[in-house]
Design an enzyme around this catalytic site. Structure first.
Site, PDB file in Angstrom:
ATOM      1  N   ASP A 138       2.567   0.622   0.741  1.00 56.82           N
ATOM      2  CA  ASP A 138       2.880   0.534  -0.684  1.00 56.82           C
ATOM      3  C   ASP A 138       3.267   1.881  -1.287  1.00 56.82           C
ATOM      4  O   ASP A 138       2.465   2.473  -2.008  1.00 56.82           O
ATOM      5  CB  ASP A 138       1.652  -0.029  -1.421  1.00 56.82           C
ATOM      6  CG  ASP A 138       1.970  -0.406  -2.852  1.00 56.82           C
ATOM      7  OD1 ASP A 138       3.125  -0.248  -3.254  1.00 56.82           O
ATOM      8  OD2 ASP A 138       1.049  -0.862  -3.550  1.00 56.82           O
ATOM      9  N   GLU A 189      -0.178 -10.435  -4.609  1.00 56.20           N
ATOM     10  CA  GLU A 189      -1.070  -9.906  -5.647  1.00 56.20           C
ATOM     11  C   GLU A 189      -1.255 -10.905  -6.792  1.00 56.20           C
ATOM     12  O   GLU A 189      -1.139 -10.565  -7.960  1.00 56.20           O
ATOM     13  CB  GLU A 189      -0.523  -8.577  -6.170  1.00 56.20           C
ATOM     14  CG  GLU A 189      -0.415  -7.534  -5.068  1.00 56.20           C
ATOM     15  CD  GLU A 189      -0.016  -6.146  -5.557  1.00 56.20           C
ATOM     16  OE1 GLU A 189       0.741  -6.046  -6.534  1.00 56.20           O
ATOM     17  OE2 GLU A 189      -0.493  -5.168  -4.949  1.00 56.20           O
ATOM     18  N   GLU A 203       4.206   6.657  -9.049  1.00 60.59           N
ATOM     19  CA  GLU A 203       2.878   6.047  -9.127  1.00 60.59           C
ATOM     20  C   GLU A 203       1.863   6.762  -8.242  1.00 60.59           C
ATOM     21  O   GLU A 203       0.754   7.057  -8.674  1.00 60.59           O
ATOM     22  CB  GLU A 203       2.982   4.570  -8.720  1.00 60.59           C
ATOM     23  CG  GLU A 203       1.634   3.881  -8.622  1.00 60.59           C
ATOM     24  CD  GLU A 203       1.742   2.395  -8.268  1.00 60.59           C
ATOM     25  OE1 GLU A 203       2.859   1.881  -8.115  1.00 60.59           O
ATOM     26  OE2 GLU A 203       0.677   1.755  -8.170  1.00 60.59           O
TER      27      GLU A 203
HETATM   28  C1  BDP Z   1       2.024  -1.612  -6.433  1.00 63.47           C
HETATM   29  C2  BDP Z   1       1.725  -1.380  -7.875  1.00 63.47           C
HETATM   30  C3  BDP Z   1       1.689  -2.659  -8.669  1.00 63.47           C
HETATM   31  C4  BDP Z   1       2.964  -3.455  -8.405  1.00 63.47           C
HETATM   32  C5  BDP Z   1       3.123  -3.664  -6.914  1.00 63.47           C
HETATM   33  C6  BDP Z   1       4.429  -4.354  -6.547  1.00 63.47           C
HETATM   34  O1  BDP Z   1       0.485  -0.726  -7.984  1.00 63.47           O
HETATM   35  O2  BDP Z   1       1.545  -2.330 -10.025  1.00 63.47           O
HETATM   36  O3  BDP Z   1       2.933  -4.660  -9.078  1.00 63.47           O
HETATM   37  O4  BDP Z   1       3.138  -2.440  -6.261  1.00 63.47           O
HETATM   38  O5  BDP Z   1       5.291  -3.682  -5.999  1.00 63.47           O
HETATM   39  O6  BDP Z   1       2.362  -0.376  -5.866  1.00 63.47           O
HETATM   40  O7  BDP Z   1       4.588  -5.542  -6.773  1.00 63.47           O
END
Ligand code: BDP
Length: 706
Positions: free
Chosen positions: A374, A300, A402
């Site tokens: 996720d 990401e 979340e």
């Molecule tokens: C996702 C979240 C994000 C996190 C990412 C992670 O939306 O904010 O940075 O995981 O685990 O679920 O790195």
């Protein structure tokens, strides 16, 4: 009755109510209510009257233990214990016994016996002071559960060596995916101002056996590695140490460039290697027991070794070398996926990490999210569990909700954690066995914290149960979710058997209800963009295909679901043959994963004979009905629990019911545009039409803080 009498009655009633449990929630599960059973009250009074502690009174851990015993005795049995120097005089004895071979370094052994004078004695033995503190919290838990002293015989050691909270907390106190206020870590006032919360936080963690905390966000800020901030981190580490808690930091891979003025962060570059070594030396000179680094790399948008054409192992090993002389570790996250990759996102972590098995240094662990996408409401277990036999692995759960309704939905995660841990990776091995198996002496579990500076720490009063359950399972992953719920309720809400049973039922049904009203039958990732609150299965506007809900549900005129078997992405091939057999045929696949692995027709026959479309409708509605049921169960205990807590949860359950209907109606109206089938007979009519749901927009929903 005169007005005054009525007033007095109301005041008396309120007083009684206010002395019941779980007032503002700050005390978490350590409210230490007065023992109501008279017989036990007297027995515990006698027992706790004379206590022997190891004689190293300078030791901070022993001082904490002593304070805890004083506080708990005062509250539970209304007396102060006398601490004596002679074991023979004492009725509760805490002692170090290095030869105790039933336990490990952090474990404890608690035994009740009758001594020569016919007095009941409880002996708590451990190899270390922290073991004694854990034993003390266990004893106090048993007293809170009103267990008869004669029944107390427990020998326990943590199954996992690393039991760690991951805070996604930023330098400015915003919390990524936090729903309970701002961060408890106030970097501005540290190191000089030591908020009492830091101590209370450490105490709460120690009470459930958590022994590590990563205090910074995985989307890391290199500034935390500068001297100014390390001094602040040291202040926290000093507070946490006597509670057995090590501090870890997230390390931004490009820190050598950002704060070290180097031109590169290439892990094979000598200057870079040296920079990390110097940095590690600096950290350890301040914090001699610093835990190590947690790294999110090449995921990401985060920098990582692949920016220099190096592998994850090369990146991790370079950092591992820097902390190794200090006995530090590197926790390297397997949460990676790339948008240039046309490969199914669910497959990418396995594809990257499987070939690296055995290539990591001895002090590196790979941290794997529970499922391959996720933290969705329901995912099958991650295929990397069981696939890295030569690499220490850690489970990563997300305690903060979340994708689980955030802090307005009551969702007890115990059953979800257990579902993953109890999943079979092959015929004879479960995820729990993989996680418990120590490699190079290391095993562990992490939970993304749901803690903030709200008065009750976690936002929703029931979200505390998830922090609690995480800790209890990290210590002993074999405990059952219902046992954990039961003990948490007794320590927070009530000991009344009927009320307890009702609340436990609410908790135990909450997970499945949430899955049903959000993502039944294996659906996933169909929530709102950015903040991730509420339904948005139509979402198709984000720059990356695999951030968009339509990528995941793949609805079309023929059917719905992601084909991950051989005719599709074949993600299923990453599992052992035994597991593949269970899931690869859409007519026999466990239906909770049906649309995760299969694209099936709207008329697909479910095992109960329903068509897929009708079953989808029923499942969504079952979720809504489940929340309505939770609501009426909650109302049924209204007068029997504390009024403030009752009212808070009541309001939140009302929101949850509205949200559950919203999820059901928005998702089904949208899916109906593909199925073109009517709702089943007598199906509740949606309150609004699809364009209305599609027009909703929540720019200020919480938790998106960077
Ligand atoms: C996702 C979240 C994000 C996190 C990412 C992670 O939306 O904010 O940075 O995981 O685990 O679920 O790195």
């Amino acid at each position: 009755m005169t007005k005054i009498r009525v007033l007095v009655l109301i005041l008396v009633f309120q007083f009684i109510n206010n002395t019941s449990k779980a007032n503002n929630g700050y005390e978490l599960w350590m409210g230490y209510e007065k023992i109501t059973n008279k017989n036990l009250f007297v027995k515990y009074q006698t027992l706790f009257s004379v206590i022997y502690l190891p004689q190293n009174s300078q030791d901070e851990t022993i001082a904490i233990l002593k304070k805890e015993l004083q506080l708990a005795s005062k509250k539970m049995i209304e007396q102060s214990p006398r601490f004596v120097n002679q074991v023979s005089e004492a009725q509760i004895i805490f002692e170090i016994n290095k030869a105790q071979n039933k336990i490990n370094e952090e474990g404890y052994d608690i035994q009740t016996s009758i001594n020569a004078q016919q007095k009941t004695q409880i002996k708590i033995q451990a190899k270390t002071n922290i073991g004694l503190l854990y034993g003390c919290f266990e004893l106090l838990r048993l007293v809170q559960l009103q267990i008869d002293p004669s029944q107390i015989h427990t020998t326990s050691s943590p199954a996992l060596s690393l039991r760690i909270l991951n805070h996604w907390d930023n330098i400015n106190r915003s919390v990524e995916r936090g729903y309970a206020g701002i961060s408890i870590f106030n970097w501005h006032t540290l190191p000089d101002y030591k908020d009492k919360r830091y101590t209370d936080y450490a105490r709460a963690n120690a009470s459930i056996g958590i022994n590590g905390t990563v205090v910074t966000n995985v989307n890391a800020n290199a500034l935390f590695l500068t001297h100014d901030y390390l001094v602040k981190v040291k202040a926290l580490a000093d507070i946490f140490r006597p509670y057995g808690i090590k501090v870890y930091l997230t390390a931004r891979f490009s820190a050598p460039i950002e704060i070290g003025k180097l031109k590169t962060a290439d892990p094979l570059n000598e200057e870079v290697k040296n920079w990390w070594k110097q940095k590690a030396n600096e950290i350890y000179s301040l914090i001699p027991d610093f835990g190590g680094f947690l790294v999110k790399a090449n995921s990401e948008g985060q920098p990582g070794p692949q920016n220099y054409n190096r592998s994850h192992a090369e990146g991790a090993n370079m950092m591992a070398e820097a902390v190794a002389p200090h006995k530090g570790i590197v926790i390297w996250r397997a949460f990676v996926y790339s948008n240039e990759q046309p490969e199914d996102r669910a497959k990418q972590a396995y594809s990257e990490f499987k070939p690296l098995d055995g290539k990591f240094n001895k002090n590196v662990l790979v941290q794997i999210k529970n499922g391959p996408i996720d933290f969705q409401p329901r995912e099958p277990f991650h295929p990397l569990f069981g696939a890295l036999p030569n690499t220490p692995v850690m489970m990563e759960f997300q305690i903060t909700q979340e994708y689980l309704g955030q802090a307005t939905h009551l969702v007890y995660q115990g059953p979800m954690f257990k579902e993953i841990l109890e999943s079979n990776v092959d015929a004879s091995k479960k995820v729990i066995d993989v996680v418990e198996n120590k490699i190079n002496g290391l095993s562990g579990i992490s939970g993304v914290a749901n803690i903030g500076n709200d008065i009750n720490w976690c936002g929703h009063p029931f979200a505390q149960a998830n922090w609690y359950a995480f800790g209890r399972l990290a210590w002993n992953p074999r405990l059952s979710a219902s046992q954990i719920a039961n003990e948490w309720i007794q320590q927070t809400w009530t000991q009344d058997k009927n009320v307890l049973a009702t609340i436990q039922d609410i908790m135990m049904s909450s997970y499945e209800n949430m899955v049903n009203y959000m993502t039944p039958l294996g659906l996933h990732h169909i929530m709102g963009n950015g903040h991730h609150y509420g339904p948005m299965p139509w979402g198709n506007t984000l720059s990356r295909a695999d951030w968009n809900p339509v990528y995941y549900h793949r609805s079309d005129s023929l059917g719905i679901g992601f084909n991950r078997v051989a005719t599709g992405s074949n993600a299923i091939s990453q599992y052992e043959a035994w597991v593949q057999n269970k899931w690869s045929d859409s007519s026999t696949c466990n239906e909770k994963y049906l649309l995760w692995f299969h694209h099936v027709s709207w008329n697909h026959r479910m095992k109960n004979g329903n068509s897929l479309w009708n079953e989808l409708c029923y499942k969504y509605n079952e979720g809504v009905k489940g929340v309505a049921q939770m609501n009426s169960q909650w109302k049924s205990v209204a007068t029997q629990i504390n009024a403030e807590g009752y009212d808070q949860v009541k309001q939140l359950l009302d929101i949850q019911l509205k949200d559950a209907e919203w999820w059901r109606d928005a998702c089904l109206l949208y899916f109906q545009t593909f199925s073109k089938q009517p709702f089943p007979l007598h199906y509740p009519k949606a309150k609004f039409d699809l364009p209305y749901y599609q027009s909703l927009n929540f720019p200020y929903a919480p938790g998106n803080g960077k």
